[in-house]
Design an enzyme around this catalytic site. Structure first.
Site, short mmCIF file in Angstrom:
data_model
loop_
_atom_site.label_atom_id
_atom_site.label_comp_id
_atom_site.label_asym_id
_atom_site.label_seq_id
_atom_site.Cartn_x
_atom_site.Cartn_y
_atom_site.Cartn_z
N ASP A 1 17.69 -14.41 11.96
CA ASP A 1 18.40 -15.69 12.04
C ASP A 1 19.60 -15.61 13.00
O ASP A 1 20.45 -16.50 12.99
CB ASP A 1 18.85 -16.15 10.65
CG ASP A 1 19.75 -15.12 9.96
OD1 ASP A 1 19.93 -14.02 10.52
OD2 ASP A 1 20.26 -15.42 8.87
N GLU B 1 27.50 -2.70 5.10
CA GLU B 1 27.82 -2.16 6.42
C GLU B 1 28.79 -0.98 6.30
O GLU B 1 28.59 0.08 6.92
CB GLU B 1 28.43 -3.24 7.31
CG GLU B 1 27.48 -4.40 7.64
CD GLU B 1 27.52 -5.50 6.61
OE1 GLU B 1 26.99 -6.60 6.88
OE2 GLU B 1 28.09 -5.28 5.53
#
Length: 319
Positions: free
Chosen positions: A183, A269
């Site tokens: 996306d 992350e």
């Protein structure tokens, strides 16, 4: 009278012929080239062979060493891991991503479906995409599909496992890994930037964290902090689309994966990067992290309120 004329004519004839022959010899080339019959019609002159040097003679030009062409450096392969799942806009977003990847040299697409088996839609799509690719699948356990929990963890780990297995018994070629969600929107300039990654490189991401952009703060070529709209105290306050990792680093850290246990939402992350690098080692890209080259664009939720419950059309169309 006639006999006198004939006598003089025959006396002069040999001298006339001698003069004509001498004139012809003077005007002829010194080495007349033999004529060959051309296949395209008409005679053509055979080229005169170049004079051969005396035996044992050396051509000084031939003895001069010629510079050898230097081999071009191998372009590092970019490995793009893309998690994907079935939804009405899946093919549309994969198409947009493939159109970008086709313009990037030396790129290998690792597409990982969140499914128990490969879907026909994605299989057909990849077969027609014309890209070097690998098609994987792994389902997300149902208990991890609750709202607020990290997504695509199993799919990213499957891509990492495939990379390590591929290079397990061979010398790793230069390469770079990044996580390309389907996306997002990517500038081609971003791939040029990340290809020179030595260990871990970082850059800004647009339209993320409730802000127009987020980015690493850079001073004197080093990352010193984070411009972010959410939890700036994270060790690596960065989006998944904002970093790339050298393939050698991935192979040198075989236990570095995305974790489920103990990982808080929005911390994937940081939890991953802590296993392979430090903030001081990060390599700022995109003009010291002042240019946005990737955007976290999400496709608008599709309105299917008028879609019939059962298929009514006479043909079945893949969307």
């Amino acid at each position: 009278m006639k006999s006198a004329l004939f006598t003089r004519f025959f006396i002069l004839l040999p001298w006339i012929l001698i003069v004509i022959i001498m004139l012809d010899v003077d005007t002829a080339p010194a080495h007349p080239a033999p004529l060959l019959l051309s296949l395209r019609g008409g005679p053509r002159a055979c080229p005169t062979p170049a004079p051969q040097g005396r035996p044992g003679s050396r051509d000084p030009k031939r003895n001069q060493s010629r510079p050898q062409p230097q081999p071009e450096p191998q372009l590092p392969t970019i490995y793009a891991i893309t998690p994907t799942y079935s939804r009405p806009v899946q093919k549309a977003e994969l198409t947009r991503l493939a159109n970008t990847f086709r313009q990037v040299a030396q790129l290998h697409w690792i597409l990982v479906e969140d499914a128990a088996a490969r879907s026909e839609l994605v299989s057909r799509f990849l077969a027609r995409a014309g890209l070097p690719s690998t098609h994987l699948h792994v389902p997300t356990p149902r208990r991890y599909k609750r709202p607020g929990l990290p997504r695509a963890t199993e799919q990213r780990n499957a891509g990492l496992a495939w990379l390590r297995q591929r290079h397990q018994h061979q010398r790793a070629q230069p390469g770079v890994l990044f996580f390309a969600d389907d996306d997002n929107t990517y500038s081609l300039e971003l791939f040029q930037e990340m290809r020179t990654t030595r260990k871990v490189s970082v850059w800004p991401v647009g339209l993320v964290g409730g802000r127009r952009y987020e980015r690493p703060l850079v001073e004197n070529g080093k990352v010193v902090g984070w411009y972010t709209g959410w939890r700036a105290d994270r060790p690596f306050a960065i989006d998944m689309a904002g970093f790339a990792v050298s393939l050698q680093v991935i192979l040198s850290n075989p236990k570095a994966v995305f974790k489920r246990r103990g990982s808080q939402p929005g911390m994937q992350e940081s939890d991953f990067l802590k296993q392979i690098t430090t903030v001081e080692e990060l390599e700022p890209k995109a003009n010291n992290c002042t240019k946005v080259l990737v955007w976290h664009t999400r496709t608008e939720k599709v309105n299917l309120a008028n879609e019939p419950k059962y298929h009514l059309d006479t043909v079945k169309i893949e969307v």
